[in-house]
Design an enzyme around this catalytic site. Structure first.
Site, mmCIF file in Angstrom:
data_model
loop_
_atom_site.group_PDB
_atom_site.id
_atom_site.type_symbol
_atom_site.label_atom_id
_atom_site.label_comp_id
_atom_site.label_asym_id
_atom_site.label_seq_id
_atom_site.Cartn_x
_atom_site.Cartn_y
_atom_site.Cartn_z
ATOM 1 N N LYS A 126 18.537 -37.670 -34.705
ATOM 2 C CA LYS A 126 18.158 -37.864 -33.541
ATOM 3 C C LYS A 126 17.816 -38.858 -33.215
ATOM 4 C CE LYS A 126 18.605 -33.107 -32.790
ATOM 5 N NZ LYS A 126 18.476 -32.942 -34.578
ATOM 6 N N TYR A 183 20.730 -27.170 -41.030
ATOM 7 C CA TYR A 183 21.694 -28.014 -40.042
ATOM 8 C C TYR A 183 23.198 -28.397 -40.985
ATOM 9 C CZ TYR A 183 18.344 -27.801 -36.552
ATOM 10 O OH TYR A 183 17.299 -27.594 -35.587
ATOM 11 N N TYR A 222 18.789 -19.146 -36.303
ATOM 12 C CA TYR A 222 18.186 -20.032 -36.893
ATOM 13 C C TYR A 222 16.953 -20.153 -37.966
ATOM 14 C CZ TYR A 222 16.178 -24.804 -35.935
ATOM 15 O OH TYR A 222 15.745 -26.010 -36.374
#
Ligand SMILES: *Cc1c(COP(=O)(O)O)cnc(C)c1O
Length: 336
Positions: free
Chosen positions: A49, A289, A263
């Site tokens: 990010k 992830y 998720y």
């Protein structure tokens, strides 16, 4: 560079290293495997990010914002990096956190990323379960404006065309590193979640006329939705870059089958992949992830999807603080 016309503020340690993983490559007996270390971008433990925030925070500054508002899950890496970027810019920061993962490790709501959010001085608003998160997010933006603030609103994962410019830059950086090292990269494999990383990479390699194929491993258990989102952002990014040739939809490749039930819910394959890479290479992945994306990479190599002459780059997108929210899962069954 095509994206250099967009304002950008430096937040990341760049270029991130590109490293060979000899023991993992040998162990799997398939293609050469390298890792692009975007876990080393440096901002409050780093991650993908940060590259997006270099563009998003520049836009916030240009708009004269005094407050940053964003949204994510309780253990969001995006939210934690945003809190750090806001602190560095001297802006106040509001974080709307949704309880998106039914996971009851006692560490989940207090450790890892959420601990860092508080430490970074952000105002944390945890939504009660069952709240409409988008509605709550918009309501928070309205409340801030009513109170005379000028919020800059960053979508979930920083995934829009402006954020994706960070990964256009990454594609350029990686292509230059490969050229210098005499490597030809056949595939770039990474975890895809809110889509901005993959969109930027796809748009970035496209405008370089690169043959590198990007494989985004779905970690949301909703691969079709993600593919549609990646395509929409990639097209917009490509338009903004004024790429010569039209982007083809086939360049968006989302790999499904490694997300597990939902998720954030851990899988056995993920745990095995995280342990294996730690023990073979001293490299730490995360459970949400990169661990699932690596499980996908390992499985695809075992299935013979790549030839031994090919070279794969695994993009390490960070996420390490999230590991500490899954302490119990990794303590249990401590055999590889
Ligand atoms: C957010 C995130 C991703 C996914 O990136 P998107 O741009 O949201 O698809 C991958 N890995 C980590 C560690 C992340 O925090």
């Amino acid at each position: 560079m095509a994206c250099s016309k967009f304002p950008r503020i430096p937040l990341a340690h760049l270029p991130t290293p590109l490293e060979y993983l000899p023991r993992l490559s040998e162990h799997l007996g398939g293609p050469r495997i390298l890792v692009k270390r975007d876990d080393c971008t440096g901002l409050a433990t780093g991650g993908n990010k940060t590259r997006k925030l270099e563009y998003l925070m520049a836009e916030a500054e240009a708009q004269g914002a005094d407050t940053i508002l964003t949204i994510g899950g309780v253990q969001s890496n995006h939210v934690r990096q945003t809190a750090a970027a806001a602190a560095r810019a001297g802006l106040s920061c509001h974080l709307v956190l949704a309880r998106a993962v039914p996971w009851d490790d006692p560490a989940y709501e207090v450790s890892g990323n959420v601990q860092l959010d508080h430490l970074l001085g952000a105002q944390v608003h945890v939504l009660p379960e069952g709240t409409d998160r988008e509605a709550a997010f918009h309501r928070m933006a309205r409340v801030l404006r009513t109170n005379g603030r000028k919020p800059y609103v960053i979508p979930s994962g920083g995934s829009n065309a402006m954020g994706a410019m960070g990964y256009v830059t990454c594609a350029e950086e990686l292509a230059a590193q490969a050229r210098d090292a005499g490597e030809k990269i056949d595939y770039l494999i990474h975890a895809t979640g809110s889509g901005g990383t993959q969109a930027g990479l796809v748009a970035g390699f496209h405008q370089l006329n690169s043959e590198t194929q990007v494989l985004g491993v779905d970690i949301t258990a909703a691969a079709d939705d993600i593919a549609a989102k990646v395509w929409a952002i990639a097209r917009e990014t490509s338009d903004q870059l004024q790429s010569e040739n039209a982007l083809r939809k086939t360049s968006v490749q989302v790999v499904e089958g490694y997300a597990g039930a939902a998720y954030g819910l851990p899988t056995e394959q993920m745990r095995a992949a995280v342990r294996q890479v730690a023990r073979l290479e001293g490299l730490i992945l995360d459970p949400v992830y990169t661990g699932k994306a690596m499980a996908g990479l390992i499985d695809m190599v075992r299935q013979g999807r790549f030839s031994p002459e090919q070279t794969i780059v695994f993009l390490h997108t960070g996420g390490m603080p999230g590991l500490f929210a899954y302490n119990e899962f990794f303590q249990a069954d401590d055999a590889i």
